[in-house]
Design a protein around this motif. Structure first.
Motif: not given
Length: 228
Positions: A120-134
């Motif tokens: 869950l933590m890995a998913t959330e952090r990858v998601g946050f990175v994805g948001i930043a890049v987007s």
């Protein structure tokens, strides 16, 4: 019913995004014909590759088929576009440097996602990175918007590309809402807002001609590529 609707919207979003990805073929065709990339920057393709790779990983972590399909295609196309750019650019050293730094960044993100035991933590952090890049992608045209406001002319903005980007972004926002995924909703909601602001400029500062702007400023192809 809602599940079926989400699947339909996800499929439509995937198709429209893939069509938007394919605009890069036209750009690369010009590079090949001219045997030069001119003053274009590889950053558009590099950011496209980074964004697609991160969201592909996020799709794998969340088992979202639509994200996996569209971003797998995005990774392949952006990598191909980057290779073509490298073959025809005169600034190969800069291209290699930018590509290398991007590769290191991606490796760190993917390595973390692989070794993090808390899924869950890995998913959330990858998601946050994805948001930043987007968000970097969505904000990239803002420099051109300042020029439009200054000259009170929207000629340097590509109307058709902005409209298509809005449609793609809106579809992904709707899809994110249907499946209840915050990481898909947020960047696409912000993207919709920014794109609406750009569309409003055509009303406030209508184009004075169908040609390029008087200052010779043109909008770089693929500058508004949204992957989610």
């Amino acid at each position: 019913m809602e599940s079926s609707l989400a699947e339909q919207v996800g499929t439509l979003a995937t198709i429209t995004t893939c069509l938007q990805y394919l605009t890069g073929v036209l750009v690369c065709r010009d590079y090949i014909i001219k045997k030069s990339t001119g003053d274009a920057s590889v950053l558009t393709f590099i950011f496209g590759f980074i964004s697609s790779t991160i969201w592909l990983k996020y799709g794998l972590l969340t088992n979202e088929r639509s994200l996996v399909v569209v971003n797998s295609i995005g990774v392949a196309l952006m990598l191909a576009y980057t290779v073509i750019f490298y073959l025809f650019t005169t600034r190969r050293r800069d291209t290699i440097r930018i590509t290398s730094l991007s590769f290191i960044f991606l490796c760190l993100v993917l390595l973390y996602a692989s070794i993090e035991e808390d899924h869950l933590m890995a998913t959330e952090r990858v998601g946050f990175v994805g948001i930043a890049v987007s968000l970097i992608f969505f904000a990239s045209p803002l420099a051109n918007l300042a020029h439009v406001v200054r000259v009170k002319n929207s000629e340097s903005l590509p109307f058709s590309m902005i409209v298509s980007s809005f449609v793609v972004t809106l579809l992904w926002f709707i899809y994110g809402n249907l499946i209840g995924d915050y990481f898909i909703q947020v960047p696409n909601f912000i993207g919709c807002v920014l794109l609406v602001m750009q569309l409003l400029l055509f009303v406030v500062y209508p184009s004075k001609s169908s040609a390029h702007s008087n200052d010779g400023i043109s909008y770089k192809p693929l500058q508004v590529l949204e992957h989610l």
